[in-house]
Design a protein around this motif. Structure first.
Motif, PDB file in Angstrom:
ATOM      1  N   GLN A   1       0.832  -1.201   0.000  1.00 47.35           N
ATOM      2  CA  GLN A   1       0.000   0.000   0.000  1.00 47.35           C
ATOM      3  C   GLN A   1       0.866   1.251   0.000  1.00 47.35           C
ATOM      4  O   GLN A   1       1.857   1.336   0.725  1.00 47.35           O
ATOM      5  CB  GLN A   1      -0.929   0.003   1.214  1.00 47.35           C
ATOM      6  CG  GLN A   1      -1.946   1.137   1.216  1.00 47.35           C
ATOM      7  CD  GLN A   1      -3.057   0.920   2.228  1.00 47.35           C
ATOM      8  OE1 GLN A   1      -3.425  -0.206   2.521  1.00 47.35           O
ATOM      9  NE2 GLN A   1      -3.591   1.996   2.758  1.00 47.35           N
ATOM     10  N   VAL A   2       0.479   2.229  -0.800  1.00 48.45           N
ATOM     11  CA  VAL A   2       1.185   3.492  -0.880  1.00 48.45           C
ATOM     12  C   VAL A   2       0.177   4.545  -1.322  1.00 48.45           C
ATOM     13  O   VAL A   2      -0.779   4.247  -2.048  1.00 48.45           O
ATOM     14  CB  VAL A   2       2.372   3.412  -1.872  1.00 48.45           C
ATOM     15  CG1 VAL A   2       1.888   3.138  -3.282  1.00 48.45           C
ATOM     16  CG2 VAL A   2       3.214   4.677  -1.833  1.00 48.45           C
ATOM     17  N   GLN A   3       0.366   5.766  -0.869  1.00 51.47           N
ATOM     18  CA  GLN A   3      -0.539   6.824  -1.314  1.00 51.47           C
ATOM     19  C   GLN A   3      -0.303   7.144  -2.778  1.00 51.47           C
ATOM     20  O   GLN A   3      -1.245   7.210  -3.564  1.00 51.47           O
ATOM     21  CB  GLN A   3      -0.355   8.078  -0.451  1.00 51.47           C
ATOM     22  CG  GLN A   3      -1.353   9.184  -0.771  1.00 51.47           C
ATOM     23  CD  GLN A   3      -1.135  10.407   0.086  1.00 51.47           C
ATOM     24  OE1 GLN A   3      -0.210  11.186  -0.154  1.00 51.47           O
ATOM     25  NE2 GLN A   3      -1.968  10.564   1.097  1.00 51.47           N
ATOM     26  N   SER A   4       0.955   7.342  -3.164  1.00 50.46           N
ATOM     27  CA  SER A   4       1.231   7.652  -4.568  1.00 50.46           C
ATOM     28  C   SER A   4       2.612   7.157  -4.969  1.00 50.46           C
ATOM     29  O   SER A   4       3.522   7.060  -4.143  1.00 50.46           O
ATOM     30  CB  SER A   4       1.119   9.160  -4.829  1.00 50.46           C
ATOM     31  OG  SER A   4       2.135   9.868  -4.159  1.00 50.46           O
ATOM     32  N   ILE A   5       2.748   6.865  -6.271  1.00 55.25           N
ATOM     33  CA  ILE A   5       4.019   6.474  -6.878  1.00 55.25           C
ATOM     34  C   ILE A   5       4.260   7.406  -8.056  1.00 55.25           C
ATOM     35  O   ILE A   5       3.374   7.610  -8.890  1.00 55.25           O
ATOM     36  CB  ILE A   5       3.994   5.019  -7.361  1.00 55.25           C
ATOM     37  CG1 ILE A   5       3.817   4.057  -6.189  1.00 55.25           C
ATOM     38  CG2 ILE A   5       5.262   4.675  -8.146  1.00 55.25           C
ATOM     39  CD1 ILE A   5       3.581   2.618  -6.609  1.00 55.25           C
ATOM     40  N   HIS A   6       5.459   7.964  -8.127  1.00 54.19           N
ATOM     41  CA  HIS A   6       5.805   8.849  -9.238  1.00 54.19           C
ATOM     42  C   HIS A   6       7.197   8.462  -9.742  1.00 54.19           C
ATOM     43  O   HIS A   6       8.193   8.607  -9.034  1.00 54.19           O
ATOM     44  CB  HIS A   6       5.814  10.311  -8.771  1.00 54.19           C
ATOM     45  CG  HIS A   6       5.997  11.295  -9.891  1.00 54.19           C
ATOM     46  ND1 HIS A   6       5.298  12.463  -9.964  1.00 54.19           N
ATOM     47  CD2 HIS A   6       6.790  11.281 -10.997  1.00 54.19           C
ATOM     48  CE1 HIS A   6       5.655  13.134 -11.049  1.00 54.19           C
ATOM     49  NE2 HIS A   6       6.568  12.423 -11.682  1.00 54.19           N
TER      50      HIS A   6
END
Length: 694
Positions: free
Chosen positions: A249-254
């Motif tokens: 789980q992660v809020q965002s990946i960039h």
């Protein structure tokens, strides 16, 4: 009495302005050295800054707060040697009250419950010798200024937890960020823009607040056991490979870098993310998300060789899924997706869409693909709550959509290329809120529909590639809720609306370049009826006719100003619910336009009722210099019986008002306004039968 009043006034003034200017205190004091701030303790005029051994305060910047309007000497902004004792004098605003403060530095051993700064290799080695396994604050590695000496972090191998953040200073010297062999948790951010780092490895880290790396050398990133990231993973570097095998789980990946060599991006255990952004990875061919079930945004762009996206378990997308404008994708498959917000499909090589379980979506946009239709691949799709947008579909000549769809709120056909035009759009039987035809798709399109269409048909007739579009054709329609032609008609020359008898809401022809306009079958408009500036329209016998229009449920407004229109006729119009407004055209105002644009006559022989006011002006949007010289009488309103008021101005040829003889008693004198006409009778004159200029 005067003295008493002054005393009262002074007393009131003092009561509301307690400032006396006698305070001379230092209320707070701190020093910033690089990224680190040291807050001082102030006790009995002693200013004490606690700093770990080995940290120099030379060149630090002070932030000092004083009592209101007090001053301090020497000025802290002029001091650079903060490792030494300093005596300060603070003078109050009144200039007489003064206090002295002594500043000093206390060197302390590193307390693992506070922020730890390891500025040199010696600091790293000393920390390793302390056997500390947890840091209650943040860990800062490297020097904020100068040349960094740290090349080996192996002494940190016993550290298991950092409560707050891990920061690697930009001039960290080592090529590999390794040595955190036991680190399991970082409560805050892992952050580095260190230019020399080529490899990052955290073999046992399980959770972090965020991960951020940005430089021009970092090629390999390994987080072997990382499961949860509270905020974001951001990697802006020339990646060759990444490893996050256990991330769930992660809020965002960039991920982004134009020089990256990575060919495959995989998050094999990831189940949920609010945002996945992958930009500018020129060698990327695959994105693998085998366990992903829920995502917010998935934005992919500038991935020219991307050929495969694998997300076989993705069920829900709450944001926007965007494919690259250019890629090698030949198909897009989300076999388990049931709910989506917005999906934007692009790509000249894309020939297959597979969303077999999708039942509802807010917006679906398909652009520049080789699809000939979308009737397959969406077997259970029932509802498009926002917009279905089909753009530049070179192989789609007729509309082909899933038979399972029960409702589309808006269907948009967009085309900027005349060689890729829909021949026809068949919306017969569809539950459609709005059909929007945009740009070159308008050119000659045939729209086939039911006898009654409870929706909007709108056309965007601007910015096309040519200026001689053929009028769109309606087939089967007799009643439509609303028709709109946008804000300006620039590319369409002739507009003909055959077959349409009733428009339930409004009808609007905006400013335009039309040379022909025909509404041969229109009988009823439920809302406003507006035609703006037919300045270039040419009609037979110079008479513009709307032959069958009987009633308008809102305002009626027409502006002509065409040299080729000298008369306006609506032989069947009987009722206008709102205001009745006509711009009758104007005489020549320039040597460059020597021909008059003013009409000679208006003919509404059946019009009995106007629910609002009647207004006749030469130019509705112009000033007092526009004058109609040709219009002479109101005989074309001889059937009018009821109107709420009259305004007629600047018709120099107008000398007869006899056409209003049946309506004059339907409105009061206060609603009668005529100015600058050939004849300007008062209301009483008309009651006295003085209809024609003597």
């Amino acid at each position: 009495m005067l003295m008493v009043s002054l005393l009262v006034l002074l007393a009131c003034t003092n009561e509301h302005d307690p400032f006396t200017g006698t305070d001379s205190y230092i209320t707070s004091f701190s020093l910033r050295q690089g990224e680190t701030v040291f807050n001082a303790e102030i006790t009995e005029r002693l200013i004490t800054v606690k700093v770990p051994e080995g940290i120099s305060l030379k060149g630090a910047t002070a932030t000092v707060k004083l009592s209101e309007n007090a001053s301090i000497y020497p000025d802290p902004a002029d001091i650079t040697q903060w490792d030494e004792e300093i005596l300060f004098a603070v003078t109050a605003f009144d200039g007489t009250t003064q206090l002295s403060y002594k500043y000093s530095v206390i060197r302390s051993h590193i307390d693992a419950n506070e922020t730890v700064i390891l500025a040199t290799q010696a600091d790293v080695d000393a920390f390793g010798a302390s056997d500390i396994t947890a840091i209650g604050g943040s860990l800062i590695i490297g020097s904020a200024t100068g040349t960094d000496s740290i090349r080996d972090l192996a002494p940190l191998a016993k550290l298991k937890e950092i409560t707050y953040s891990l920061t690697i200073h930009p001039n960290f010297a080592a090529a590999e960020l390794a040595g955190f062999d036991a680190l399991e948790k970082v409560g805050g951010d892992i952050y580095s823009t260190a230019a020399n780092i080529e490899k990052v490895s955290f073999p046992k880290l399980q959770s972090a607040g965020s991960v951020f790396f940005k430089n021009s050398k970092l090629g390999e990133v390994i987080f072997s056991r990382l499961e949860n990231v509270t905020k974001a993973i951001t990697l802006q570097c020339p990646l060759g490979g990444i490893s996050f095998p256990n991330l769930k789980q992660v809020q965002s990946i960039h991920l982004e870098d134009r020089d990256a060599m990575i060919t495959s991006v995989a998050f094999p255990s990831l189940e949920k993310a609010e945002s996945i952004v992958v930009y500018f990875l020129p060698s990327l061919t695959k994105i693998l998300l085998p366990e992903l079930k829920e995502v917010g945004d998935m934005k992919l762009n500038w991935l020219t060789v991307l050929a495969f996206i694998d997300a076989p378990k993705l069920e829900v997308s709450t944001g926007t899924i965007t494919l690259p404008d250019v890629s090698k994708l030949s198909e897009l498959s989300f076999p388990e997706m049931r709910q989506a917000n917005t999906v934007e499909v692009k790509g000249a090589e894309l020939g297959l869409l597979h969303f077999p379980k999708l039942t509802a979506i807010t917006n679906l946009s398909i652009q520049n693909t080789t699809l000939s239709g979308i009737s397959t691949g969406f077997d259970k799709l029932e509802k498009i709550e926002g917009e279905l947008r089909l753009m530049e579909m070179s192989e789609m000549r007729t509309l082909s959509i899933p038979s399972s769809i029960r409702r589309i709120e808006k269907l948009t056909i967009y085309n900027q290329n005349v060689d890729r035009n829909f021949a026809e759009i068949n919306i017969k039987g569809m539950n459609l809120g709005e059909l929007s035809i945009e740009r070159d798709a308008v050119n000659g399109i045939k729209i086939i529909g039911d006898d009654v269409f409870h929706g909007i048909v709108s056309f965007d007739t601007q910015n096309g590639r040519t200026y001689d579009w053929v009028s769109p054709v309606f087939e089967g329609f007799h009643e439509i809720d609303s028709i709109s032609y946008g804000n300006y008609i620039s590319n369409l020359r002739n507009l003909e609306m055959k077959g349409i008898r009733k428009i339930n809401k409004g009808f609007h022809i905006p400013n335009n370049n039309l040379i022909g306009l025909s509404l041969p079958d229109l009988e009823e408009v439920g809302g406003n009826f507006v035609i703006n500036h037919l300045s270039s329209v040419s009609v037979e016998d110079s008479v513009f006719i709307i032959p069958k229009l009987k009633s308008v449920g809102g305002d009626f407004r027409i502006t002509t100003a065409s040299r080729d229109i000298i008369a306006l006729e609506l032989p069947a119009l009987t009722y206008v619910a709102g205001n009745f407004i006509i711009g009758t055209g104007y005489a020549s105002t320039s040597q460059w336009d020597p021909y008059g644009r003013d009409m000679k006559s208006l003919s509404f022989p059946m019009l009995k009722t106007i629910g609002g006011k009647i207004t006749l002006k030469p130019y509705l949007d112009g000033g007092d210099n526009y004058i109609n010289e040709r219009f002479t009488d109101l005989d074309g309103f001889s059937a009018l019986e009821s109107v709420k008021g009259v305004e007629i101005v600047r018709h120099q040829g107008l000398i007869s008002y006899e056409g209003f003889s049946k309506a004059i008693s339907s409105f009061p004198a206060s609603a009668w306004s005529v100015e600058n006409n050939g004849y300007n009778p008062a209301y009483q004159d008309l009651l006295d039968n003085k209809w024609v200029k003597p």
